[in-house]
Design an enzyme around this catalytic site. Structure first.
Site, mmCIF file in Angstrom:
data_model
loop_
_atom_site.group_PDB
_atom_site.id
_atom_site.type_symbol
_atom_site.label_atom_id
_atom_site.label_comp_id
_atom_site.label_asym_id
_atom_site.label_seq_id
_atom_site.Cartn_x
_atom_site.Cartn_y
_atom_site.Cartn_z
ATOM 1 N N TYR A 226 -1.465 0.285 11.031
ATOM 2 C CA TYR A 226 -1.521 -0.285 9.683
ATOM 3 C C TYR A 226 -0.300 0.113 8.865
ATOM 4 C CZ TYR A 226 -3.157 -0.935 4.849
ATOM 5 O OH TYR A 226 -3.266 -1.301 3.537
ATOM 6 N N ILE B 252 -8.446 1.908 -2.882
ATOM 7 C CA ILE B 252 -9.239 1.016 -3.728
ATOM 8 C C ILE B 252 -10.666 0.954 -3.173
ATOM 9 C CG2 ILE B 252 -9.391 -1.284 -4.736
ATOM 10 C CD1 ILE B 252 -6.881 0.339 -5.522
ATOM 11 N N LYS C 28 2.864 -2.117 6.923
ATOM 12 C CA LYS C 28 3.185 -2.027 5.497
ATOM 13 C C LYS C 28 4.636 -1.608 5.273
ATOM 14 C CE LYS C 28 -0.771 -3.329 3.889
ATOM 15 N NZ LYS C 28 -0.901 -4.601 3.143
ATOM 16 N N SER D 22 0.830 -1.199 0.000
ATOM 17 C CA SER D 22 0.000 0.000 0.000
ATOM 18 C C SER D 22 0.862 1.246 0.000
ATOM 19 C CB SER D 22 -0.895 -0.027 1.243
ATOM 20 O OG SER D 22 -1.459 1.233 1.513
ATOM 21 N N GLY E 108 -2.941 2.410 -4.246
ATOM 22 C CA GLY E 108 -3.578 3.584 -3.677
ATOM 23 C C GLY E 108 -4.907 3.188 -3.053
#
Length: 285
Positions: free
Chosen positions: A179, A214, A183, A166, A212
């Site tokens: 989050y 979604i 990543k 991401s 990006g």
């Protein structure tokens, strides 16, 4: 200024050449594919695309009934072989169990598609370190576990690992600190793996896909009230991921222009600070 413009034009030309569409659907026909997080969203859409290309597919996620529905549609779309199994990646025993099942049932593995993600809220960090730890298990540690378990089969088939990442792993983002940390860890680990596999002259490729925003149901629900950014179709994102993995790209972006988002941030990191400062003032007003 002219130097910067010339540089960006040169980079754009190079990227256009490097990212030209060389995907051959026959390259995945009959391929043995394991897709995680495939009961909905991007994983579900990847399963449908692989099915249309005639792949042999195993999908996994936590929700059994949702997996059954996806599997049924994949059969109708043309999957050569279609199976599913439940797996909870928060359980340290499940990542290896799922891979072993896939290798046994498919007789090997050509593509390991790591797409699953744990649940987290969009909010200022609430100081819950236990949540960060548990999210790391799902979003990062389980990826390494599945990779370790799958590598022997992938080395036999000269296969590929596809890692769905991401923009949050490229640009440290507010409201999603747990989050985004997972990543960044993922991008760092698999970027290092690319180098190590090359040094070892391994025939296994690692493709990192940077996405990006979604338009999955989960993402749209969570960002409501936090972002007005344009969301892009999950089906298109899924196809871009498959193409990147099949063509063994090291890193790819969807939408494509986010490559330049990252490049601009690296060259002008203060721009993000100015933007966030403006947002902070707007919130106070």
């Amino acid at each position: 200024m002219k130097v910067y413009v010339s540089l960006f034009v040169l980079i754009a030309a190079l990227m256009s050449y490097m990212w030209r569409d060389t995907f051959d659907p026959d390259s995945v026909r009959g391929a043995r594919v394991l897709i995680t997080g495939a009961s909905s969203g991007i994983g579900e859409q990847m399963a449908y695309h692989y099915a249309k290309f005639g792949a042999q597919i195993i999908i996994t996620a936590r929700r059994l009934e949702a997996l059954k529905k996806v599997a049924q549609k994949c059969v109708k779309l043309g999957a050569q072989k279609m199976m599913y199994m439940t797996g909870d990646m928060s359980d340290p025993a499940d990542p290896e169990r799922v891979v072993k099942y896939a290798v046994e049932k498919l007789g090997g593995l050509d593509f390991l598609v790591l797409n699953h993600v744990g649940d987290t809220n969009v909010e200022f960090w609430n100081r819950d370190a236990d949540h960060v730890r548990s999210l790391m298990q799902v979003n990062f540690v389980s990826y390494t576990q599945m990779t370790a378990a799958a590598l022997p089969a992938l080395e036999t088939s000269a296969g590929s690992i596809i890692v769905v990442s991401s923009m949050a792993g490229k640009l440290a983002s507010p409201f999603v600190a747990p989050y985004t940390s997972t990543k960044f860890a993922m991008n760092g680990f698999f970027g290092a793996m690319q180098s190590e596999l090359a040094m070892q002259k391994s025939n296994v490729s690692v493709s990192i896909m940077i996405l990006g925003l979604i338009d999955t149901e989960s993402a749209m629900r969570k960002i409501r009230g936090f972002s007005t950014m344009t969301a892009y179709p999950a089906s298109e994102a899924a196809l871009s991921i498959i193409k990147a993995g099949a063509s063994r790209q090291k890193e790819a972006y969807y939408p494509w222009f986010h490559y330049f988002t990252c490049l601009i941030n690296n060259v002008f990191p203060f721009l993000k600070d100015l933007l966030l400062s403006g947002l902070s003032k707007d919130n106070k007003d």
